[in-house]
Design an enzyme around this catalytic site. Structure first.
Site, PDB file in Angstrom:
ATOM      1  N   ARG A  17       2.026  -7.020  -0.795  1.00 33.28           N
ATOM      2  CA  ARG A  17       1.045  -6.739  -1.844  1.00 33.28           C
ATOM      3  C   ARG A  17       0.297  -5.430  -1.591  1.00 33.28           C
ATOM      4  O   ARG A  17       0.070  -4.638  -2.504  1.00 33.28           O
ATOM      5  CB  ARG A  17       0.041  -7.907  -1.860  1.00 33.28           C
TER       6      ARG A  17
ATOM      7  N   HIS B 239      12.830  -7.752  -3.276  1.00 34.28           N
ATOM      8  CA  HIS B 239      12.065  -8.958  -3.609  1.00 34.28           C
ATOM      9  C   HIS B 239      11.972  -9.083  -5.124  1.00 34.28           C
ATOM     10  O   HIS B 239      11.810  -8.081  -5.818  1.00 34.28           O
ATOM     11  CB  HIS B 239      10.666  -8.797  -2.991  1.00 34.28           C
TER      12      HIS B 239
ATOM     13  N   GLU C 124       2.536 -20.859  14.333  1.00 39.34           N
ATOM     14  CA  GLU C 124       2.282 -19.413  14.254  1.00 39.34           C
ATOM     15  C   GLU C 124       0.775 -19.146  14.111  1.00 39.34           C
ATOM     16  O   GLU C 124       0.310 -18.477  13.184  1.00 39.34           O
ATOM     17  CB  GLU C 124       3.070 -18.749  13.120  1.00 39.34           C
TER      18      GLU C 124
ATOM     19  N   ASP D 178       0.421 -18.113   7.150  1.00 39.37           N
ATOM     20  CA  ASP D 178      -0.727 -17.468   6.509  1.00 39.37           C
ATOM     21  C   ASP D 178      -0.658 -17.384   4.989  1.00 39.37           C
ATOM     22  O   ASP D 178      -1.202 -16.469   4.391  1.00 39.37           O
ATOM     23  CB  ASP D 178      -0.861 -16.053   7.074  1.00 39.37           C
TER      24      ASP D 178
ATOM     25  N   HIS E   6       7.826  -5.117   0.289  1.00 37.56           N
ATOM     26  CA  HIS E   6       7.337  -5.847  -0.884  1.00 37.56           C
ATOM     27  C   HIS E   6       5.904  -6.323  -0.754  1.00 37.56           C
ATOM     28  O   HIS E   6       5.375  -6.956  -1.645  1.00 37.56           O
ATOM     29  CB  HIS E   6       8.228  -7.056  -1.158  1.00 37.56           C
TER      30      HIS E   6
ATOM     31  N   GLU F 162      -3.413 -12.872   3.400  1.00 37.60           N
ATOM     32  CA  GLU F 162      -2.894 -13.559   4.585  1.00 37.60           C
ATOM     33  C   GLU F 162      -3.925 -13.698   5.718  1.00 37.60           C
ATOM     34  O   GLU F 162      -4.011 -14.748   6.358  1.00 37.60           O
ATOM     35  CB  GLU F 162      -1.629 -12.861   5.114  1.00 37.60           C
TER      36      GLU F 162
END
Ligand code: UDP
Length: 390
Positions: free
Chosen positions: A213, A244, A121, A99, A211, A135
């Site tokens: 967004r 991250h 996936e 994604d 991490h 995503e």
């Protein structure tokens, strides 16, 4: 007459690389395929760490990452770069994963070039286009442009069906479970020095990653507040947080969590270190998609630091708990796992709602089937959704 199918696997980020690595290895083993790899390097450093670990040397490298990159800038570099790669490589099939911007844009580039796309996936959904962003939009684009769909679970195949995607849908399991077989070892020695004597210094380890967004800003501050409280209350438990490199994440974590003796802020871990740390921990606190799949397979409870998830299977199975990002809620959920042995045991079940570690051979079988090179594979092939293979 023997025929070789040219397959180009394209990926750009750490999770894509971890989840594509077992499939790339499987394709390379099979004489029916000529397998090549293209990386967009949407994330440079994290991607290279994984490729080194799995000994993948990309045949094409778009090297698109720029400091402060925007989604549009990234997408336009991937689109232009893939056009060149397709002209050179002329694959019969392009495989994309998951994604990311790489996934959506590469699927679009392949579609424009008239090359069939396989989506690994496939079928994960939150049904909220804004969360996770971007995503959910990326997987919708890839799903609707793809010609073959490798759905990890029956639910994922069902979601595709609801969107009228019924042809060539194969239920395969998730390749992330295959990846664990390459990395987790009982006699594993950690590369990261800070992890080498954890077992002797602490009673328990809790693995943390955060991490995403949608958690930047206030939600991450709440999560860090919870970790500070927990570290203060449980000095015999070590909270290990590989951070991250995104500055929005690193600065917040360092500002709020530095200087605690039992809270390790580490640089990103090598995949084998990460998987072996999870295999030895008490439980996992995360907003990551991959960790939500890996931890149940390793028998570790997961506290999901998000408001929603596109991976509800582990929650329904009782091994993961969606606890949001509010400080008090996160603390309460972790305290329960640290203090209530019955609650802990109820969640610490080794279940594999995401597969049995054989997703990669199933995907390779399905590709052979798509190209008319084999009959529908026999069990343990998990299944072919309605209309699959037509
Ligand atoms: N991971 C890793 N090192 C780390 C943190 C995570 O190798 O320091 C692995 C983790 O085991 C999982 C993947 O990276 O396989 C998850 O990546 P990420 O959280 O970046 O993305 P998401 O899963 O949310 O898409």
């Amino acid at each position: 007459m023997s025929r070789t199918v040219e397959v180009l696997s394209v990926f750009g980020t750490r999770p894509e690389a971890i989840k594509m690595a077992p499939l790339v290895a499987e394709l390379q083993r099979r004489p029916l395929f000529r397998s090549r790899v293209c990386v967009t390097a949407q994330h440079r450093e994290l991607l290279d760490m994984v490729n080194r670990h799995f000994a993948i040397s990309p045949d094409f490298d778009l090297d698109v990452m720029r400091a402060g990159q925007t989604l549009c800038g990234l997408a336009s570099r991937v689109l232009a770069g893939m056009e060149q790669v397709f002209a050179q490589a002329a694959p019969a099939l392009v495989l994309v994963h998951g994604d990311t911007a790489t996934t959506a844009v590469c699927a679009l580039a392949a579609f424009y070039a008239g090359i069939p796309v396989g989506h690994v996936e496939a079928g994960l959904r939150t049904f909220d286009r804004r969360s996770p962003f971007p995503e959910e939009g990326n997987r919708l684009v890839a799903g609707h442009l793809a010609d073959i769909h490798f759905a990890p679970t029956a639910r994922n195949a069902q979601y595709l069906k609801q969107e009228n995607i019924k042809k060539n849908v194969y239920i395969t399991g998730n390749t992330v479970i295959d990846a664990l077989a390459y990395t987790v070892r009982p006699d594993y020695a950690f590369a990261q020095p800070a992890l080498q004597d954890l077992a002797t210094r602490f009673a328990h380890t809790v693995v943390v990653t955060a991490h995403r967004r949608e958690n930047h800003g206030a939600p991450l501050e709440q999560i860090c507040g919870a970790l500070r409280t927990l570290a203060g209350r449980y000095p015999d438990t070590c909270f290990v947080y590989p951070v991250h490199p995104n500055p929005a994440v690193r600065q917040t974590a360092e500002r709020l969590l530095s200087g605690l003796p039992n809270l390790l802020l580490l640089p990103p871990l090598d995949t084998a270190d990460m998987h072996n740390l999870m295999a030895r921990c008490r439980f996992v606190m995360t907003d990551s998609g991959g960790l939500q799949e890996e931890a149940p397979a390793l028998g570790k409870p997961v506290l999901v630091l998000r408001r929603e998830t596109e991976r509800p299977e582990a929650i329904e199975a009782g091994t993961a708990l969606l606890c949001g990002t509010r400080q008090e809620a996160v603390v309460a959920a972790a305290v329960r796992l640290l203090e209530d042995e019955a609650a802990y045991q109820a969640m610490a079940q080794a279940i594999n709602p995401y597969g049995d570690g054989r997703a990669s051979p199933r995907i390779a079988d399905a590709i052979e089937h798509f190209f008319g090179l084999r009959e529908l594979p026999p069990p343990p092939f998990l299944g072919c959704a309605e209309g699959g293979g037509d």
